[in-house]
Design a protein around this motif. Structure first.
Motif, mmCIF file in Angstrom:
data_model
loop_
_atom_site.group_PDB
_atom_site.id
_atom_site.type_symbol
_atom_site.label_atom_id
_atom_site.label_comp_id
_atom_site.label_asym_id
_atom_site.label_seq_id
_atom_site.Cartn_x
_atom_site.Cartn_y
_atom_site.Cartn_z
ATOM 1 N N PRO A 1 0.843 -1.210 0.000
ATOM 2 C CA PRO A 1 0.000 0.000 0.000
ATOM 3 C C PRO A 1 0.875 1.256 0.000
ATOM 4 O O PRO A 1 1.105 1.894 1.028
ATOM 5 C CB PRO A 1 -0.797 -0.137 1.299
ATOM 6 N N TRP A 2 1.372 1.643 -1.167
ATOM 7 C CA TRP A 2 2.358 2.713 -1.273
ATOM 8 C C TRP A 2 1.839 4.060 -0.791
ATOM 9 O O TRP A 2 2.595 4.850 -0.214
ATOM 10 C CB TRP A 2 2.885 2.822 -2.702
ATOM 11 N N ALA A 3 0.579 4.346 -1.003
ATOM 12 C CA ALA A 3 0.036 5.621 -0.545
ATOM 13 C C ALA A 3 0.095 5.717 0.978
ATOM 14 O O ALA A 3 0.488 6.749 1.533
ATOM 15 C CB ALA A 3 -1.388 5.804 -1.047
ATOM 16 N N ALA A 4 -0.254 4.639 1.653
ATOM 17 C CA ALA A 4 -0.203 4.629 3.120
ATOM 18 C C ALA A 4 1.232 4.649 3.622
ATOM 19 O O ALA A 4 1.552 5.348 4.596
ATOM 20 C CB ALA A 4 -0.929 3.394 3.659
ATOM 21 N N ILE A 5 2.108 3.907 2.978
ATOM 22 C CA ILE A 5 3.517 3.878 3.378
ATOM 23 C C ILE A 5 4.136 5.262 3.237
ATOM 24 O O ILE A 5 4.835 5.739 4.142
ATOM 25 C CB ILE A 5 4.300 2.846 2.544
ATOM 26 N N GLU A 6 3.876 5.899 2.119
ATOM 27 C CA GLU A 6 4.444 7.222 1.894
ATOM 28 C C GLU A 6 3.859 8.251 2.870
ATOM 29 O O GLU A 6 4.571 9.109 3.384
ATOM 30 C CB GLU A 6 4.227 7.662 0.451
ATOM 31 N N PHE A 7 2.567 8.137 3.164
ATOM 32 C CA PHE A 7 1.961 9.039 4.144
ATOM 33 C C PHE A 7 2.592 8.850 5.519
ATOM 34 O O PHE A 7 2.955 9.826 6.190
ATOM 35 C CB PHE A 7 0.445 8.822 4.239
ATOM 36 N N LEU A 8 2.709 7.607 5.969
ATOM 37 C CA LEU A 8 3.298 7.349 7.284
ATOM 38 C C LEU A 8 4.741 7.829 7.346
ATOM 39 O O LEU A 8 5.172 8.392 8.361
ATOM 40 C CB LEU A 8 3.193 5.865 7.631
ATOM 41 N N ASN A 9 5.510 7.624 6.284
ATOM 42 C CA ASN A 9 6.885 8.102 6.228
ATOM 43 C C ASN A 9 6.936 9.621 6.369
ATOM 44 O O ASN A 9 7.691 10.150 7.188
ATOM 45 C CB ASN A 9 7.543 7.653 4.919
ATOM 46 N N CYS A 10 6.132 10.318 5.592
ATOM 47 C CA CYS A 10 6.144 11.786 5.628
ATOM 48 C C CYS A 10 5.631 12.329 6.954
ATOM 49 O O CYS A 10 6.181 13.297 7.492
ATOM 50 C CB CYS A 10 5.331 12.352 4.467
ATOM 51 N N ALA A 11 4.596 11.715 7.502
ATOM 52 C CA ALA A 11 4.060 12.173 8.789
ATOM 53 C C ALA A 11 5.072 11.957 9.901
ATOM 54 O O ALA A 11 5.268 12.831 10.760
ATOM 55 C CB ALA A 11 2.753 11.447 9.097
ATOM 56 N N LEU A 12 5.745 10.817 9.898
ATOM 57 C CA LEU A 12 6.763 10.530 10.902
ATOM 58 C C LEU A 12 7.898 11.550 10.835
ATOM 59 O O LEU A 12 8.292 12.122 11.852
ATOM 60 C CB LEU A 12 7.316 9.118 10.699
ATOM 61 N N TRP A 13 8.411 11.804 9.626
ATOM 62 C CA TRP A 13 9.528 12.739 9.502
ATOM 63 C C TRP A 13 9.077 14.180 9.703
ATOM 64 O O TRP A 13 9.892 15.019 10.111
ATOM 65 C CB TRP A 13 10.266 12.538 8.186
ATOM 66 N N SER A 14 7.817 14.489 9.464
ATOM 67 C CA SER A 14 7.311 15.828 9.812
ATOM 68 C C SER A 14 7.452 16.067 11.307
ATOM 69 O O SER A 14 7.946 17.114 11.743
ATOM 70 C CB SER A 14 5.834 15.966 9.432
ATOM 71 N N PHE A 15 7.034 15.090 12.084
ATOM 72 C CA PHE A 15 7.119 15.203 13.537
ATOM 73 C C PHE A 15 8.575 15.270 13.999
ATOM 74 O O PHE A 15 8.960 16.170 14.759
ATOM 75 C CB PHE A 15 6.402 14.020 14.199
ATOM 76 N N PHE A 16 9.395 14.310 13.561
ATOM 77 C CA PHE A 16 10.789 14.276 14.014
ATOM 78 C C PHE A 16 11.570 15.511 13.567
ATOM 79 O O PHE A 16 12.393 16.034 14.321
ATOM 80 C CB PHE A 16 11.498 13.011 13.535
ATOM 81 N N TYR A 17 11.337 15.970 12.341
ATOM 82 C CA TYR A 17 12.042 17.164 11.876
ATOM 83 C C TYR A 17 11.603 18.400 12.650
ATOM 84 O O TYR A 17 12.419 19.283 12.930
ATOM 85 C CB TYR A 17 11.833 17.379 10.374
ATOM 86 N N PHE A 18 10.323 18.490 13.000
ATOM 87 C CA PHE A 18 9.864 19.625 13.796
ATOM 88 C C PHE A 18 10.551 19.633 15.156
ATOM 89 O O PHE A 18 11.017 20.673 15.628
ATOM 90 C CB PHE A 18 8.345 19.606 13.956
ATOM 91 N N VAL A 19 10.616 18.471 15.805
ATOM 92 C CA VAL A 19 11.301 18.373 17.095
ATOM 93 C C VAL A 19 12.774 18.723 16.941
ATOM 94 O O VAL A 19 13.336 19.494 17.734
ATOM 95 C CB VAL A 19 11.117 16.965 17.712
ATOM 96 N N ALA A 20 13.420 18.186 15.907
ATOM 97 C CA ALA A 20 14.844 18.460 15.683
ATOM 98 C C ALA A 20 15.079 19.937 15.395
ATOM 99 O O ALA A 20 16.069 20.519 15.864
ATOM 100 C CB ALA A 20 15.363 17.604 14.531
ATOM 101 N N ALA A 21 14.201 20.566 14.628
ATOM 102 C CA ALA A 21 14.344 21.997 14.330
ATOM 103 C C ALA A 21 14.178 22.825 15.593
ATOM 104 O O ALA A 21 14.921 23.801 15.802
ATOM 105 C CB ALA A 21 13.332 22.412 13.266
ATOM 106 N N CYS A 22 13.234 22.462 16.452
ATOM 107 C CA CYS A 22 13.051 23.179 17.718
ATOM 108 C C CYS A 22 14.256 22.986 18.634
ATOM 109 O O CYS A 22 14.712 23.934 19.283
ATOM 110 C CB CYS A 22 11.778 22.716 18.417
ATOM 111 N N VAL A 23 14.786 21.770 18.701
ATOM 112 C CA VAL A 23 15.988 21.504 19.498
ATOM 113 C C VAL A 23 17.155 22.320 18.963
ATOM 114 O O VAL A 23 17.887 22.958 19.721
ATOM 115 C CB VAL A 23 16.319 19.992 19.493
ATOM 116 N N SER A 24 17.314 22.315 17.659
ATOM 117 C CA SER A 24 18.399 23.085 17.048
ATOM 118 C C SER A 24 18.251 24.575 17.331
ATOM 119 O O SER A 24 19.233 25.263 17.641
ATOM 120 C CB SER A 24 18.422 22.824 15.537
ATOM 121 N N ALA A 25 17.041 25.083 17.259
ATOM 122 C CA ALA A 25 16.806 26.508 17.507
ATOM 123 C C ALA A 25 17.112 26.877 18.955
ATOM 124 O O ALA A 25 17.596 27.981 19.222
ATOM 125 C CB ALA A 25 15.366 26.871 17.165
ATOM 126 N N SER A 26 16.868 25.970 19.878
ATOM 127 C CA SER A 26 17.089 26.296 21.288
ATOM 128 C C SER A 26 18.561 26.236 21.690
ATOM 129 O O SER A 26 18.930 26.792 22.717
ATOM 130 C CB SER A 26 16.260 25.377 22.182
#
Length: 166
Positions: free
Chosen positions: A92-117
């Motif tokens: 199910p490529w649509a679901a796999i790609e969605f889960l991948n993007c949603a996961l990295w959206s969250f992790f990148y947001f946390v990493a960007a906030c950590v980097s900013a602080s």
């Protein structure tokens, strides 16, 4: 010791060696390229500051940016070679790609906030933080497009059951 080879052996290859460059012209393809470029800039800028590599917060930023960058390059390769449609069509490529993007959206947001602080006065770390937020934005937009591809509508769209409201 001699080895005998059968002269009648033939080799066949399956699959196509053609690239599906049309994928890169789609919004999802453009976002994948932007994620790869911004992610590359983010982790190379962090890695270029020797002090930052030794700090645990920036080790997390490096983990997130390098891991997501490698996976994004993998997804680009899968879609360029059309492996999602040929060899792995049952997934199910649509679901796999969605889960991948949603996961990295969250992790990148946390990493960007950590980097900013923890940025301090390092110009390269300020740039890395900016690129981390740019990458986060790309992943969020990409996850919304993937959700629409997977479910047929955006998450905030109301299901009217086919009825048109005036």
């Amino acid at each position: 010791m001699t080895m005998d080879y059968d002269a009648n052996t033939t080799t066949t290859t399956s699959g196509s060696s053609e690239l599906n460059l049309n994928h890169l012209k789609t919004p999802e393809g453009v976002l994948k390229i932007l994620e790869a470029v911004f992610g590359l800039l983010c982790w190379t800028l962090v890695a270029s500051v020797p002090v930052a590599v030794l700090m645990p917060p920036y080790q997390f930023v490096l983990f997130v940016s390098i891991t997501s960058w490698i996976l994004t390059l993998g997804f680009i390769g899968v879609f360029l070679k059309s492996l999602n449609a040929t060899m792995c069509s049952s997934l199910p490529w649509a679901a796999i790609e969605f889960l991948n993007c949603a996961l990295w959206s969250f992790f990148y947001f946390v990493a960007a906030c950590v980097s900013a602080s923890f940025v301090g006065n390092h110009e390269r770390l300020k740039a890395a933080t900016a690129f981390a937020f740019f990458t986060t934005t790309c992943y969020v937009i990409h996850s919304l497009l993937c959700f629409k591809n997977w479910r047929g509508a955006y998450p905030w769209a109301k299901d009217t059951g086919g009825a048109v409201s005036a």
